[in-house]
Structure formats: C-alpha cells, structure tokens
Write an enzyme that holds these catalytic residues in place. Structure first.
Site, PDB file in Angstrom:
ATOM      1  CB  SER A 179      -0.951   0.003   1.189  1.00 35.79           C
ATOM      2  OG  SER A 179      -0.248  -0.198   2.391  1.00 35.79           O
ATOM      3  CG  HIS A 223      -3.884  -0.670  -1.989  1.00 34.98           C
ATOM      4  ND1 HIS A 223      -4.221   0.666  -1.938  1.00 34.98           N
ATOM      5  CD2 HIS A 223      -3.683  -1.062  -0.702  1.00 34.98           C
ATOM      6  CE1 HIS A 223      -4.205   1.064  -0.677  1.00 34.98           C
ATOM      7  NE2 HIS A 223      -3.884   0.039   0.096  1.00 34.98           N
ATOM      8  CE  LYS A 227      -7.215   1.009   0.677  1.00 34.51           C
ATOM      9  NZ  LYS A 227      -7.761   1.067   1.974  1.00 34.51           N
TER      10      LYS A 227
HETATM   11  N1  PMP Z   1      -5.338  -3.664   3.823  1.00 34.06           N
HETATM   12  C1  PMP Z   1      -4.605  -2.742   3.172  1.00 34.06           C
HETATM   13  C2  PMP Z   1      -3.447  -3.185   2.349  1.00 34.06           C
HETATM   14  C3  PMP Z   1      -4.934  -1.383   3.271  1.00 34.06           C
HETATM   15  O1  PMP Z   1      -4.205  -0.472   2.646  1.00 34.06           O
HETATM   16  C4  PMP Z   1      -6.051  -1.013   4.073  1.00 34.06           C
HETATM   17  C5  PMP Z   1      -6.490   0.435   4.217  1.00 34.06           C
HETATM   18  N2  PMP Z   1      -5.561   1.397   4.080  1.00 34.06           N
HETATM   19  C6  PMP Z   1      -6.760  -2.002   4.742  1.00 34.06           C
HETATM   20  C7  PMP Z   1      -6.382  -3.319   4.589  1.00 34.06           C
HETATM   21  C8  PMP Z   1      -7.923  -1.662   5.607  1.00 34.06           C
HETATM   22  O2  PMP Z   1      -9.011  -1.354   4.810  1.00 34.06           O
HETATM   23  P1  PMP Z   1     -10.146  -0.308   5.254  1.00 34.06           P
HETATM   24  O3  PMP Z   1      -9.529   1.059   5.214  1.00 34.06           O
HETATM   25  O4  PMP Z   1     -11.156  -0.503   4.200  1.00 34.06           O
HETATM   26  O5  PMP Z   1     -10.587  -0.681   6.604  1.00 34.06           O
END
Ligand code: PMP
Length: 394
Positions: A183, A211, A241
């Site tokens: 990410s 992502h 996302k």
């Molecule tokens: N996994 C990854 C790789 C993420 O980047 C994120 C959010 N930044 C999450 C899980 C968590 O998802 P959410 O923001 O939808 O709770």
C-alpha cells in the site's frame, strides 16, 4: 497526575510539527472526494486518495445508497450473526465470491476488521503465521491476536520466506499472509514464487487485495487473477478504495468461509455494514464490471505519471501500480515537502514509520481513473520544484 497521564503528557511529537507549521494530518476537506477537492475555500489537486476508479461521487452509486437507506434505514442495529443480516449483504457476498472466483464470501464492516478477524482465527497454538514485513497494519494486528507462532520475512525476499518456512514443524499449519499490492510502495507480492513455496512446504496463502481490486486482473478481479493464481489462495478486499464505499470481504472455499462465519470475532461481535455502504459497494462492483474504460484510463494515466516522475529524476522504487512512492528518506523533509506541495495546491500523503522503515520515508502519490494529463503535469512540475528546494532531488 497518574502515571498514565504523566506518560501521555510527554507525547508531544505532533505538537512539535504543529509549531513548525508542517503537521500533515487530519486536514479537513469540505467537498466530495475527486481529483479536485475544496479545502478551506480553495481548490486542491487530490493525489492522496485511494478512490482508484474515481467513483465516490458517481450518481448511480449515490442513488443506490439513498434507496437502500430509504428501504432499510440508517443502520442494522446488530451483528451479521444475529439480527444484522440483510438480503443486501447476502447478495453482495454472492456477487463478490463470483467476481473474484471463490466459492463463498463474507462481508465485514471495514477492511481492517477483515484482516483482524480472519488472520487471528484461522490457525492455532501449534501453527504459524508468516508475513511480509511491509504487510498492512491490519494484518499485523490480526497476526498479533492469534495464538500461533508469528514469523516475518524481509519485504518480498523469497529466500527469507523460504528460511522462515524451513523453521516450521512440517506437521503444523502454516499461513502466509501478504498484501497483493503493497500500500505504500506500490509494488506487487511475488505471488508465483510464494505459491511455489506454499506447495513445497504444504502451506496456505491469504492475499490482501485492498489495492489490487479494481486495478489488476480481468475486469479488476485483482492481483491473484492477474497472476492466474486465484485458486491457490484465499482473498480479502475492501470497499474503501475502488468500490467507493466502506466495508470489506473475505472470499474463500466453502469450509474456510463456514469456519470464519462461526468463529471470526470481528464478524460476529461487531455490527454489520450499513445498508447505504453495502448498496454503494454493490453498485460500484456493477460499474467496475460494466465499464472497463475506467481501468483503462487508470492505467493510461498511471503509466504517464510513472514516466513523468522518472524523467523528472524522482526515486520511485519498484512500483508497478497507481501508487507512486516519491522517496525522501528523511522524516522532517517528508513533512516539509508535504507542506510545500500543499501550499502549491497539491495533496499528497507523507509516509513515515511505522508505515515504512525509518530510512525509507516517502510521500505517496496515488492516481485515479479520472485524473487528467494536465493535472499530472501540474503536480510533477510543482513537486519537482518542492523536492529541489529541499535538495531531495537534484
Ligand atoms: N489492507 C490494506 C493493504 C490497506 O491499505 C487497508 C487500508 N488502508 C486495509 C487493509 C484496511 O481497509 P479499510 O480502510 O477498508 O478498513
């Protein structure tokens, strides 16, 4: 003053950066989220959003959310396990499972609670969870909640992964958990090699498609689909996302889902996703499938931006996705350049430890399908100026 209050009163790092005028967090946006947002009455170019498909203000999705709110109300007043399951949740689960190519799926209230509730509950005391050291915080938290032995390997280093697998007792369950797209760095997990090692050591794999969904694979089915390896792994994804909402899901074979449905604590003991968020994610999924031109635009603008940043002399690492890290390698300068960029009308996100290693601080630029070449040109020009001013690039 109690000992706790005494300890907390010493945490003054945010105030230090506020005094220096470079504190970059909790900046208020007064408009919807698109390539341009309004902040404090001014237009700002948004390069810090995860809305890869640019769908968060799509009329059809808004309508679906409004209609669901009118029909079901604003909340479900309970968990999926008890009184909080709507036909809407079940429909979405079916569609997600079919989309990513698994038997079944479960919808959670956020992506974070998927990882927290899935990674923590699949393995036992005598088992192992093995993670890439750049995995998302929610995977780390899920791992920490588990009773299994926890192992980590250096980012995408397949020899290091194999060494960890060799440490495990052959008869124990071994679960490898990785981000499909990392990410902050934007690079991909080496899934073909991870799958080879899984087979060699009789392990299992779960891939975080937060992502990857919408961006990679056929119709945006994700990184696992991109590598043709969906049948080798379990998959999690988020709605926050590409799917323009909030919530998340795990998709797997029937037995895995049956286990999670009755054991995953963040699924059972937390209220279910709102009707509006669920309907919005479903409408976004339909658009994802029916409008491939969005993903095509995303890739066109991503490739254009990658070329521009490389040519301008930025260090952008191994990214292969719409996440473009601009390495700074200094925490103070990372905050300063974020502020300089903001003053030039560009919103980017600073990334400092624990989201990265101390020597790897960066600012993260993220593209949306709706960005234009003119917007990218403007950002590259201004960011070049800011990076040069702080002598981050020459
Ligand atoms: N996994 C990854 C790789 C993420 O980047 C994120 C959010 N930044 C999450 C899980 C968590 O998802 P959410 O923001 O939808 O709770």
């Amino acid at each position: 003053m109690g000992l706790l209050q005494d300890k907390l009163s010493k945490f003054r790092l945010p105030q230090l950066y506020m005094e220096r005028g470079v504190y970059p967090y909790f900046r208020e946006i007064d408009s919807h989220q698109d390539t341009e947002v309004i902040m404090d009455g001014k237009k700002v170019l948004m390069f810090g959003s995860n809305s890869y498909m640019g769908l968060t203000y799509d009329e059809r999705i808004i309508e679906a959310a409004v209609a669901a709110t009118r029909k079901y109300g604003t909340g479900c007043a309970g968990s999926r396990f008890l009184n909080g399951t709507l036909d809407l949740h079940v429909q979405l689960e079916k569609e997600l499972a079919e989309f990513v190519g698994k038997d079944d799926a479960l919808v959670y209230s956020t992506g974070f609670t998927v990882n927290e509730g899935v990674v923590s509950c699949l393995t036992d005391r005598n088992d192992y969870i093995i993670c890439d050291d750049r995995d998302h915080a929610s995977i780390v938290d899920g791992r920490r909640l588990s009773f299994s032995t926890q192992l980590k390997y250096k980012h995408n280093d397949m020899e290091a992964l194999e060494k960890e697998l060799q440490k495990c007792k052959p008869e124990s369950v071994k679960l490898i958990v990785v981000d499909g797209v990392f990410s902050m760095e934007g690079d991909l997990a080496n899934l073909p090699e991870i799958v080879r090692l899984k087979d060699k050591y009789n392990a299992s794999i779960m891939v975080d498609e937060a992502h990857g969904l919408g961006v990679f694979g056929r119709d945006g089915r994700g990184v696992c689909d991109h590598f043709g390896l969906t049948d080798q792994v379990d998959v999690m994804g988020t709605f926050s996302k590409s799917l323009a909402s909030i919530g998340g899901f795990v998709a797997a074979d029937k037995d895995t889902i049956n286990w999670l449905r009755h054991n995953s604590r963040s699924y059972i003991f937390s209220a279910s996703n709102t009707p509006a968020a669920t309907a919005a994610a479903r409408a976004a999924l339909h658009i994802l499938k029916s409008e491939p031109e969005r993903r095509e635009n995303l890739w066109k603008i991503t490739n254009y931006a990658l070329d521009c940043f490389r040519q301008a002399g930025f260090e952008i690492g191994d990214t292969e996705s719409p996440i473009i890290p601009l390495y700074v390698r200094d925490t103070d300068k990372t905050f300063e350049v974020t502020k300089l960029a903001f003053d030039e009308g560009i919103f980017i996100n600073p990334v400092i430890p624990p989201a990265c290693a101390p020597q790897d601080t960066l600012v993260r630029v993220a593209l949306m399908a709706t960005h234009t070449k003119e917007q990218v040109d403007y950002a590259v020009d201004k960011l070049t100026k800011c990076f040069k001013k702080l002598e981050i690039i020459k």
